[in-house]
Design a protein around this motif. Structure first.
Motif, PDB file in Angstrom:
ATOM      1  N   LEU A 139       3.990 -10.003  14.920  1.00 51.00           N
ATOM      2  CA  LEU A 139       4.973  -9.402  14.219  1.00 51.00           C
ATOM      3  C   LEU A 139       4.696  -8.156  14.639  1.00 51.00           C
ATOM      4  CD1 LEU A 139       5.337 -11.797  11.372  1.00 51.00           C
ATOM      5  CD2 LEU A 139       6.979 -10.764  12.972  1.00 51.00           C
ATOM      6  N   LYS A 144       2.151 -14.630  14.831  1.00 50.46           N
ATOM      7  CA  LYS A 144       1.906 -14.117  13.658  1.00 50.46           C
ATOM      8  C   LYS A 144       1.643 -12.490  14.290  1.00 50.46           C
ATOM      9  CE  LYS A 144       1.463 -17.844  10.927  1.00 50.46           C
ATOM     10  NZ  LYS A 144       0.269 -19.254   9.961  1.00 50.46           N
ATOM     11  N   ASP A 172       8.861 -13.070   9.629  1.00 49.92           N
ATOM     12  CA  ASP A 172       8.617 -12.520   8.266  1.00 49.92           C
ATOM     13  C   ASP A 172       9.151 -11.346   7.385  1.00 49.92           C
ATOM     14  OD1 ASP A 172       7.115 -12.159   6.089  1.00 49.92           O
ATOM     15  OD2 ASP A 172       5.394 -10.416   6.870  1.00 49.92           O
TER      16      ASP A 172
END
Length: 308
Positions: free
Chosen positions: A100, A97, A66
């Motif tokens: 992160l 995800k 990201d």
């Protein structure tokens, strides 16, 4: 002490040394596996293995990026069949995800809120019950830069962003995104293949260097060379080990002649911008996990004449 077939097999898997040499090494070291590895290497009977143990666990390594931050996770299962399960793959993608936001803290990741409700740990428990096979959230790590790019790469991907080897490369600098992405992809492919142990020589584990030094000393002593020559042999061995295991000094796998530091410098010069290789992470599925294979152990027992 009695040396078991399982011990002989494990040592053989880790070193590729002959069966009888493995049996002798374990006998000489009273069954101490690490000492047996060193004994074989001192005798020149084993390759200098980088991994802590045989890669055998199943599951998937997942990556997520990201912006200027990337995360990698390893989630294990009992069989490769589960790694092909869509439910399991969706779980790996979601957890990557979420990783992160936890900066490498596996406990925080387990406690993180899962998109469909509950925690990651609770979702994992539900998956185990539904799929019917044990699974585990093993490890996670992140890399980031203030300015630049984080590039991910998965070797032999089983699905987008997941496979058996996952790599993250953090490039700091003001070069354009396309330049950083292209360089990062090449570096990540190199890392997947070459398996560096640290970014530079200073980052290599001190205990590991000392262990290499002791092995080199033992080899030098057995060579019968004069003390001054033996000392040079030891220092030469350590210098070679550092060069081959620190990313920046490794030779680029694409041409096998250019140090990675020069690859980065060349890309920066061509772009006319600053580029620094700040960090990397490489996860290989099952590193350090041993999975028993009893049938082969029985074969070793028969050939080596030890108890199973």
């Amino acid at each position: 002490m009695a040396i078991t077939a399982a011990q002989v097999k494990e040592l053989r898997d880790r070193t590729n040394a002959g069966m009888m040499d493995c049996k002798k090494a374990l006998g000489e070291t009273a069954g101490d596996m690490e000492a047996a590895v060193d004994w074989l290497r001192t005798k020149g009977l084993a390759a200098a293995a980088k991994k802590a143990g045989r890669t055998a666990a199943e599951g998937l390594v997942g990556v997520a990026v990201d912006g200027t931050k990337g995360a990698v996770v390893e989630i294990n299962s009992e069989t490769d069949f589960v790694a092909k399960n869509e439910r399991f793959q969706e779980f790996v993608a979601d957890v990557a995800k979420l990783a992160l936001g936890v900066d490498g803290d596996i406990e925080a990741l387990a406690a993180a809120t899962y998109p469909s409700g509950g925690t990651v740990a609770e979702k994992l428990t539900d998956n185990i019950a539904t799929i019917g096979e044990n699974q585990s959230l093993r490890r996670t790590a992140t890399v980031s830069v203030d300015q630049g790019a984080v590039v991910s790469y998965v070797h032999n991907a089983a699905a987008p962003g997941m496979g058996k080897i996952g790599v993250l490369v953090a490039l700091e600098g003001d070069a354009d995104t396309a330049t950083l992405e292209a360089l990062g992809k090449q570096l990540a492919m190199h890392i997947a293949a070459a398996n560096p142990l640290a970014l530079d020589a200073d980052g290599l584990d001190a205990d590991m260097i000392e262990r290499e030094r002791e092995i080199a000393k033992a080899k030098a002593m057995e060579s019968g060379k004069p003390e001054n020559i033996a000392e040079k042999m030891v220092e030469g061995s350590i210098a070679k080990f550092k060069k081959e295991n620190a990313l920046l000094s490794q030779l680029f796998v694409m041409d096998n002649k250019t140090p990675i530091a020069d690859v980065v410098a060349s890309a920066a010069k061509e772009a006319g911008k600053s580029i620094t290789l700040k960090a990397f992470e490489r996860f290989q599925l099952g590193e350090g996990i041993e999975k028993e294979e009893s049938d082969f152990a029985a074969e070793v027992a028969a050939a080596a004449g030890v108890s199973a």
